[in-house]
Design a protein around this motif. Structure first.
Motif, mmCIF file in Angstrom:
data_model
loop_
_atom_site.group_PDB
_atom_site.id
_atom_site.type_symbol
_atom_site.label_atom_id
_atom_site.label_comp_id
_atom_site.label_asym_id
_atom_site.label_seq_id
_atom_site.Cartn_x
_atom_site.Cartn_y
_atom_site.Cartn_z
ATOM 1 N N ASP A 120 0.940 -1.197 0.006
ATOM 2 C CA ASP A 120 -0.152 0.179 -0.106
ATOM 3 C C ASP A 120 0.934 1.108 0.000
ATOM 4 N N ASP A 121 2.088 1.302 0.720
ATOM 5 C CA ASP A 121 2.680 2.301 0.844
ATOM 6 C C ASP A 121 3.466 2.583 -0.446
ATOM 7 N N TYR A 122 4.031 1.639 -0.943
ATOM 8 C CA TYR A 122 4.845 1.604 -2.153
ATOM 9 C C TYR A 122 4.052 2.026 -3.579
ATOM 10 N N PHE A 123 3.025 1.282 -3.901
ATOM 11 C CA PHE A 123 2.362 1.395 -5.013
ATOM 12 C C PHE A 123 1.118 2.172 -4.809
ATOM 13 N N THR A 124 0.829 3.072 -5.976
ATOM 14 C CA THR A 124 -0.389 4.126 -6.155
ATOM 15 C C THR A 124 -1.510 3.165 -6.552
ATOM 16 N N ALA A 125 -1.298 2.007 -7.279
ATOM 17 C CA ALA A 125 -2.509 1.461 -7.814
ATOM 18 C C ALA A 125 -1.739 -0.002 -8.006
ATOM 19 N N ARG A 126 -2.589 -1.116 -7.933
ATOM 20 C CA ARG A 126 -2.018 -2.484 -8.097
ATOM 21 C C ARG A 126 -3.095 -3.382 -8.370
ATOM 22 N N ARG A 127 -2.833 -4.466 -9.100
ATOM 23 C CA ARG A 127 -3.799 -5.569 -9.390
ATOM 24 C C ARG A 127 -2.931 -6.823 -9.177
ATOM 25 N N THR A 128 -3.674 -7.771 -8.798
ATOM 26 C CA THR A 128 -3.030 -8.965 -8.184
ATOM 27 C C THR A 128 -3.616 -10.303 -9.522
ATOM 28 N N ILE A 129 -2.499 -11.254 -9.660
ATOM 29 C CA ILE A 129 -2.865 -12.362 -10.143
ATOM 30 C C ILE A 129 -3.147 -13.445 -9.137
ATOM 31 N N SER A 130 -3.773 -14.317 -9.346
ATOM 32 C CA SER A 130 -4.104 -15.522 -8.375
ATOM 33 C C SER A 130 -3.730 -16.815 -8.915
ATOM 34 N N GLY A 131 -3.322 -17.667 -7.970
ATOM 35 C CA GLY A 131 -3.326 -19.236 -8.348
ATOM 36 C C GLY A 131 -1.952 -19.634 -9.204
ATOM 37 N N ASP A 132 -1.760 -20.856 -9.099
ATOM 38 C CA ASP A 132 -0.546 -21.396 -10.047
ATOM 39 C C ASP A 132 -0.994 -22.067 -11.142
ATOM 40 N N ARG A 133 -2.333 -21.893 -11.724
ATOM 41 C CA ARG A 133 -2.714 -22.581 -12.758
ATOM 42 C C ARG A 133 -2.477 -23.832 -12.743
ATOM 43 N N CYS A 134 -2.284 -24.625 -11.702
ATOM 44 C CA CYS A 134 -2.177 -25.871 -11.712
ATOM 45 C C CYS A 134 -3.249 -26.668 -10.546
ATOM 46 N N GLY A 135 -4.232 -25.915 -10.163
ATOM 47 C CA GLY A 135 -5.275 -26.207 -9.170
ATOM 48 C C GLY A 135 -4.911 -25.709 -8.008
ATOM 49 N N GLY A 136 -3.810 -24.782 -7.680
ATOM 50 C CA GLY A 136 -3.318 -24.378 -6.437
ATOM 51 C C GLY A 136 -3.568 -22.940 -6.119
ATOM 52 N N VAL A 137 -3.746 -22.628 -4.921
ATOM 53 C CA VAL A 137 -3.755 -21.281 -4.344
ATOM 54 C C VAL A 137 -3.174 -21.008 -2.959
ATOM 55 N N ASP A 138 -2.320 -20.103 -2.655
ATOM 56 C CA ASP A 138 -1.524 -19.861 -1.443
ATOM 57 C C ASP A 138 -1.949 -18.545 -0.983
ATOM 58 N N ASP A 139 -2.896 -18.415 -0.145
ATOM 59 C CA ASP A 139 -3.297 -17.042 0.407
ATOM 60 C C ASP A 139 -2.472 -16.399 0.835
ATOM 61 N N GLY A 140 -1.346 -17.033 1.233
ATOM 62 C CA GLY A 140 -0.075 -16.421 2.064
ATOM 63 C C GLY A 140 1.092 -15.788 1.134
ATOM 64 N N VAL A 141 0.647 -15.781 -0.366
ATOM 65 C CA VAL A 141 1.732 -15.308 -1.184
ATOM 66 C C VAL A 141 0.736 -14.295 -2.173
ATOM 67 N N ARG A 142 1.318 -12.863 -2.076
ATOM 68 C CA ARG A 142 0.366 -11.943 -2.821
ATOM 69 C C ARG A 142 1.388 -11.557 -4.405
ATOM 70 N N CYS A 143 0.709 -11.891 -5.430
ATOM 71 C CA CYS A 143 1.610 -11.431 -6.777
ATOM 72 C C CYS A 143 0.710 -10.741 -7.573
ATOM 73 N N GLY A 144 1.420 -9.546 -8.339
ATOM 74 C CA GLY A 144 0.826 -8.853 -9.279
ATOM 75 C C GLY A 144 1.707 -7.806 -9.965
ATOM 76 N N VAL A 145 1.156 -6.773 -10.212
ATOM 77 C CA VAL A 145 1.560 -5.481 -10.787
ATOM 78 C C VAL A 145 1.206 -4.159 -10.343
ATOM 79 N N GLY A 146 2.023 -3.454 -10.083
ATOM 80 C CA GLY A 146 1.477 -2.231 -9.495
ATOM 81 C C GLY A 146 2.295 -0.947 -10.016
ATOM 82 N N LEU A 147 1.751 0.367 -9.768
ATOM 83 C CA LEU A 147 2.412 1.514 -10.415
ATOM 84 C C LEU A 147 3.270 2.094 -9.093
#
Length: 437
Positions: free
Chosen positions: A258-285
């Motif tokens: 929140d402090d680093y990015f003015t806007a961001r969106r996330t990708i979710s999941g490994d596309r192998c049937g798995g999601v880890d809610d303890g890892v946040r991935c995406g792209v921000g400005l």
């Protein structure tokens, strides 16, 4: 006006269709009785001459090639003419260096053209691969329904997959699958399984697509090191550093994002049937510049989390996006479920993705740096640490257990491990300690 054209114009008011070859007016390559007549009726009903229309338009501030499927025309199925349109659209995007947005609503391959239809999936996959190799993004929108080979060849291969709420999504369509859990074939079920990045409403779709196209613009400079948000006081010793890191008041990854990015969106999941809610991935400005990120949220990282981070690294490398990783985990998940899910291979893949990255990777350790599960996210030559974090080959408690020492000696073991930020700088394990504002 058909649904596909209406959506394309709504998203990009300046949408201009690309030239296309004349569609078949006959009974097709199989001489399927009545196919030509059915095509004419579909054209009258939808106003389209094929199941796919392709063009160029502006979404937000970005020009893009749009590929829109008209479900009212043979269920959005792909035959030879539709396949040719899609391939030519990708070729145009490649020639003009434009991203592709595909708006899917399809039942798959067209039965009336049999293998001629099915082989279009290979042509589409090849065209999509050329776009990826050129470092151009592809965002797919899954409308209702998105099933069959087009989902598997075009939709599921996109860099970012956005699904409309409650859309039916799956390789098997409703009429050809056995009875089972219908939720698995919905947008929400695919999101829960790690196969879809976002589920959005139709009203939100224009803004979501415009932002993704803004974020997926490559640039060369490394991600700056974030400011430390917690205490600036150095730890008195190794065990004190561990206690500071584990304090409930210490800022976690979301605060840093929140402090680093003015806007961001996330990708979710490994596309192998798995999601880890303890890892946040995406792209921000950050300062108006897109930066990809992979952040641990303080929990043991599972194979799905490592694979999602690897997916993010490979996407960033392909699109030339600098990467920021935030390390905060007591270590990799070490239960039998994680082992069965491929813990070792998933960590190996992430090590390899960072080692081979052609884009700059910046790492900040913001909490616990627990062994290989933390090191997998760390840039070999550009890792920094906050004053209230530590990095260690193993947790002090586990080290004491391996050494067969009593719990009373854990603080002394922590000191011996030299895991304080200052110790890590002296050892050359990190480049420096992040400053506070």
């Amino acid at each position: 006006m058909g649904e596909a054209r209406a959506l394309a114009v709504a998203l990009a008011p300046d949408f201009a269709e690309l030239p296309s070859t004349s569609p078949q007016e006959t009974d097709g390559p199989l001489d399927w009785p009545g196919y030509g007549t059915a095509r004419k009726l579909a054209a009258e009903r939808t106003g389209e001459r094929e199941s796919v229309l392709c063009g160029v338009g502006t979404l937000g501030g970005a020009r893009a090639v749009l590929i829109a499927f008209e479900f009212g025309f043979f269920g959005g199925s792909v035959g030879s003419a539709a396949g040719e349109r899609v391939v030519r659209a990708f070729a145009h995007a490649l020639a003009q260096r434009l991203p592709v947005v595909s708006l899917l609503a399809t039942g798959g391959s067209r039965m009336q053209e049999s293998m001629v239809s099915l082989r279009q999936l290979q042509r589409i996959a090849a065209a999509r691969a050329c776009l990826a190799e050129a470092g151009l993004p592809h965002v797919a929108v899954l409308r209702n329904p998105t099933t069959g080979g087009v989902w598997a060849s075009l939709g599921a291969s996109a860099d970012v997959i956005v699904a409309l709420a409650q859309a039916q999504i799956g390789f098997a369509g409703r009429r050809v699958r056995p009875p089972g859990d219908d939720h698995a074939y919905r947008a929400e079920g695919q999101f829960a399984a790690g196969n879809v990045d976002e589920v959005v409403t139709p009203d939100d779709l224009p803004a979501v697509l415009a932002q993704w196209l803004e974020l997926l613009r490559g640039n060369a400079d490394p991600a700056p090191v974030p400011n430390a948000l917690g205490t600036a006081e150095p730890a008195a010793g190794g065990w004190d550093a561990v206690r500071l890191t584990r304090a409930a008041v210490r800022p976690r990854a979301d605060a840093y994002l929140d402090d680093y990015f003015t806007a961001r969106r996330t990708i979710s999941g490994d596309r192998c049937g798995g999601v880890d809610d303890g890892v946040r991935c995406g792209v921000g400005l950050h300062d108006g510049r897109p930066i990809a990120f992979a952040a641990q949220l303080g929990t043991p990282t599972t194979p799905a989390g490592f694979r999602t981070a690897t997916r993010l690294l490979r996407l960033a490398d392909r699109l030339r996006l600098p990467v920021l990783t935030l390390v905060d985990t007591p270590g990799a998940a070490n239960d039998d479920r994680a082992e069965r899910a491929g813990l070792g291979p998933s960590i190996a893949e992430l090590f390899g993705a960072i080692a081979s990255a052609r884009v700059p990777v910046t790492t900040l350790v913001i909490g616990e740096g627990g062994s290989g599960g933390a090191l997998a996210l760390a840039a070999p030559d550009n890792t920094w640490i906050t004053p209230d974090a530590y990095f260690s080959v193993i947790a002090p408690e586990l080290a004491a257990a391996i050494l067969k020492r009593p719990a009373t000696e854990v603080p002394a073991v922590a000191d011996a491990l030299r895991l304080r930020p200052e110790d890590l700088v002296a050892l050359g394990a990190v480049r420096g300690i992040a400053g506070t504002r």
